[in-house]
Scaffold this motif. Structure first.
Motif, PDB file in Angstrom:
ATOM      1  N   ASP A  74       0.799  -1.224   0.000  1.00  0.00           N
ATOM      2  CA  ASP A  74       0.000   0.000   0.000  1.00  0.00           C
ATOM      3  C   ASP A  74       0.832   1.275   0.000  1.00  0.00           C
ATOM      4  O   ASP A  74       0.326   2.341   0.310  1.00  0.00           O
ATOM      5  N   GLY A  75       2.123   1.174  -0.333  1.00  0.00           N
ATOM      6  CA  GLY A  75       2.916   2.401  -0.412  1.00  0.00           C
ATOM      7  C   GLY A  75       4.387   2.169  -0.127  1.00  0.00           C
ATOM      8  O   GLY A  75       4.899   1.060  -0.232  1.00  0.00           O
ATOM      9  N   ASN A  76       5.039   3.259   0.261  1.00  0.00           N
ATOM     10  CA  ASN A  76       6.476   3.269   0.472  1.00  0.00           C
ATOM     11  C   ASN A  76       6.783   3.212   1.964  1.00  0.00           C
ATOM     12  O   ASN A  76       6.274   4.013   2.745  1.00  0.00           O
ATOM     13  N   GLY A  77       7.650   2.274   2.369  1.00  0.00           N
ATOM     14  CA  GLY A  77       8.024   2.137   3.767  1.00  0.00           C
ATOM     15  C   GLY A  77       8.722   3.353   4.343  1.00  0.00           C
ATOM     16  O   GLY A  77       8.754   3.538   5.564  1.00  0.00           O
ATOM     17  N   LEU A  78       9.271   4.216   3.470  1.00  0.00           N
ATOM     18  CA  LEU A  78       9.930   5.422   3.970  1.00  0.00           C
ATOM     19  C   LEU A  78       8.944   6.347   4.680  1.00  0.00           C
ATOM     20  O   LEU A  78       9.344   7.140   5.538  1.00  0.00           O
ATOM     21  N   ASP A  79       7.660   6.228   4.358  1.00  0.00           N
ATOM     22  CA  ASP A  79       6.643   7.015   5.060  1.00  0.00           C
ATOM     23  C   ASP A  79       6.593   6.623   6.545  1.00  0.00           C
ATOM     24  O   ASP A  79       6.402   7.472   7.416  1.00  0.00           O
ATOM     25  N   VAL A  80       6.771   5.339   6.818  1.00  0.00           N
ATOM     26  CA  VAL A  80       6.788   4.863   8.207  1.00  0.00           C
ATOM     27  C   VAL A  80       8.038   5.386   8.920  1.00  0.00           C
ATOM     28  O   VAL A  80       7.964   5.825  10.073  1.00  0.00           O
TER      29      VAL A  80
END
Length: 190
Positions: A74-80
């Protein structure tokens, strides 16, 4: 048993009281394996399989450590990683990826990741990255991949990104379709 866990934690420089760890990865078997291995080494592990689950875990209780996969469903882990750094300045994060390149490695480090590790990674390698002094440089790999292996890995990543479509992969790699088919039919070089 508890004494050995504490001794292992001390061996990796984990003297801090907070050993909370968030692992975010959409590969469930890898997630479970890594989670068990790190629990055995003294961490209090929480797992998540998506960016949204990871963000929820960070909002609920920002951990001291995080291991985050770069590409999630569901997206990019860098957001976490960014959310973790916003929630807790002293948090240490490591980014895992099967899709390594220099631009994403630089971005991960700028967002506060301690290190950027290619999959598959073992628990000891991850702990070493999490606990390394930020001023200390990691050792170069003892057995780096050969140029042929790096090329093969790149072709395999593009092939997977193209949903295993040979024609689309050949077009993206500017390669003749038959040449690509021959490469895909061979075993991985060492």
């Amino acid at each position: 048993m508890l004494d050995t866990v504490q001794a292992d934690a001390r061996a990796f420089g984990l003297e801090t009281a907070d050993k909370s760890l968030l692992i975010v990865d959409d590969d469930r078997p890898f997630l479970q394996r890594l989670g068990r291995a790190l629990e055995q080494r003294g961490f209090d592990v929480t797992t998540a399989e998506s960016v949204s689950e990871g963000m929820t875990a960070v909002k609920r209780s920002a951990p001291a450590f995080a291991i985050v996969d770069m590409r999630l469903g569901d997206g990019n882990g860098l957001d976490v990683v960014q959310a973790l750094r916003d929630a807790r300045d002293d948090a240490r994060a490591v980014v895992l990826t099967g899709y390594g390149n220099i631009a994403t490695a630089v971005t991960a480090v700028k967002l506060g990741a301690m290190d950027y590790i290619a999959k598959p990674a073992d628990a000891d390698e991850v702990i070493a990255a999490l606990t390394r002094n930020p001023d200390e440089r990691p050792e170069p790999p003892e057995n780096p991949m050969s140029a042929d292996r790096v090329r093969w890995e790149h072709i395999q990543r593009i092939y997977e990104l193209c949903d295993r479509n040979v024609s689309e992969t050949a077009r993206r790699l500017s390669m003749h379709r038959r040449t690509l088919q021959r490469i895909l039919a061979k075993r991985a070089p060492r």
